[in-house]
Design an enzyme around this catalytic site. Sequence first.
Site, PDB file in Angstrom:
ATOM      1  N   ASN A  46       0.844  -1.197   0.000  1.00 46.76           N
ATOM      2  CA  ASN A  46       0.000   0.000   0.000  1.00 46.76           C
ATOM      3  C   ASN A  46       0.879   1.246   0.000  1.00 46.76           C
ATOM      4  OD1 ASN A  46       0.600  -0.793   2.692  1.00 46.76           O
ATOM      5  ND2 ASN A  46      -1.116   0.356   3.508  1.00 46.76           N
ATOM      6  N   ILE A  47       0.365   2.270  -0.689  1.00 52.46           N
ATOM      7  CA  ILE A  47       1.093   3.533  -0.836  1.00 52.46           C
ATOM      8  C   ILE A  47       0.114   4.649  -0.488  1.00 52.46           C
ATOM      9  CG2 ILE A  47       2.383   5.014  -2.416  1.00 52.46           C
ATOM     10  CD1 ILE A  47       2.785   2.434  -4.181  1.00 52.46           C
ATOM     11  N   GLU A  48       0.302   5.240   0.686  1.00 54.58           N
ATOM     12  CA  GLU A  48      -0.650   6.254   1.165  1.00 54.58           C
ATOM     13  C   GLU A  48      -0.245   7.654   0.702  1.00 54.58           C
ATOM     14  OE1 GLU A  48      -1.178   5.580   5.381  1.00 54.58           O
ATOM     15  OE2 GLU A  48      -2.391   3.805   4.956  1.00 54.58           O
ATOM     16  N   CYS A  57      -4.050   0.592  -2.560  1.00 54.80           N
ATOM     17  CA  CYS A  57      -3.894  -0.632  -1.770  1.00 54.80           C
ATOM     18  C   CYS A  57      -2.802  -1.527  -2.365  1.00 54.80           C
ATOM     19  CB  CYS A  57      -5.193  -1.440  -1.770  1.00 54.80           C
ATOM     20  SG  CYS A  57      -6.522  -0.691  -0.838  1.00 54.80           S
ATOM     21  N   GLU A  59      -2.941  -4.659  -3.110  1.00 51.86           N
ATOM     22  CA  GLU A  59      -3.447  -5.535  -4.177  1.00 51.86           C
ATOM     23  C   GLU A  59      -3.468  -4.804  -5.510  1.00 51.86           C
ATOM     24  OE1 GLU A  59      -4.661  -4.862  -1.223  1.00 51.86           O
ATOM     25  OE2 GLU A  59      -6.090  -6.361  -0.512  1.00 51.86           O
TER      26      GLU A  59
HETATM   27  N1  THU Z   1      -5.227  -1.594   2.506  1.00 52.84           N
HETATM   28  C1  THU Z   1      -4.621  -2.400   1.579  1.00 52.84           C
HETATM   29  O1  THU Z   1      -3.548  -2.083   1.068  1.00 52.84           O
HETATM   30  N2  THU Z   1      -5.226  -3.565   1.253  1.00 52.84           N
HETATM   31  C2  THU Z   1      -6.353  -4.051   1.872  1.00 52.84           C
HETATM   32  O2  THU Z   1      -6.773  -5.152   1.551  1.00 52.84           O
HETATM   33  C3  THU Z   1      -7.023  -3.259   2.885  1.00 52.84           C
HETATM   34  C4  THU Z   1      -6.502  -1.878   3.105  1.00 52.84           C
HETATM   35  C5  THU Z   1      -4.524  -0.379   2.913  1.00 52.84           C
HETATM   36  C6  THU Z   1      -5.125   0.929   2.487  1.00 52.84           C
HETATM   37  C7  THU Z   1      -4.587   1.870   3.545  1.00 52.84           C
HETATM   38  O3  THU Z   1      -3.286   2.288   3.178  1.00 52.84           O
HETATM   39  C8  THU Z   1      -4.458   1.009   4.786  1.00 52.84           C
HETATM   40  O4  THU Z   1      -4.471  -0.327   4.331  1.00 52.84           O
HETATM   41  C9  THU Z   1      -5.564   1.237   5.807  1.00 52.84           C
HETATM   42  O5  THU Z   1      -6.797   1.148   5.223  1.00 52.84           O
END
Ligand code: THU
Length: 136
Positions: A46-48, A57, A59
Amino acid sequence: MLAEKEIQELIGRALEARENAYAPYSNFQVGAALLSDSGEIYTGCNIENSAYTPTNCAERTAFFKAVSEGARSFRAISIAGGPGEKEPETLCPPCGVCRQVMLEFCSPDFQIVLAISREEYQIYTLDGLAPMGFRL
Ligand code: THU
């Protein structure tokens, strides 16, 4: 169906990818490893973003890397996530947006390996996690 060796490889790669998660806002770190029909593994984390909505996300990072490199069909994905300072303690099921991306490229029997560790995991199908999904 995935062989045990493939499951172990995918979980290992998802856990490794999780180490690259950029999640300073939620501190929830996720890794994914996507297996294409040709046997290639594409990883993602994940990259916020400070503006929140641009967040991607793990995936989708894996899918977009794969599709951008020409892959179009996939057998399985492994996902592992949890708070950053420790090993995952619960399963991390994909969000609705990621399920919709999976519906775009994967058949109903696509395997989704939700992993806590190499020893502790559960396998679902896309049809099980996204029943009656929207497809054109
Ligand atoms: N997130 C994912 O990368 N994959 C998931 O299946 C659920 C949520 C990430 C998005 C965000 O950066 C963090 O988790 C919290 O929601």
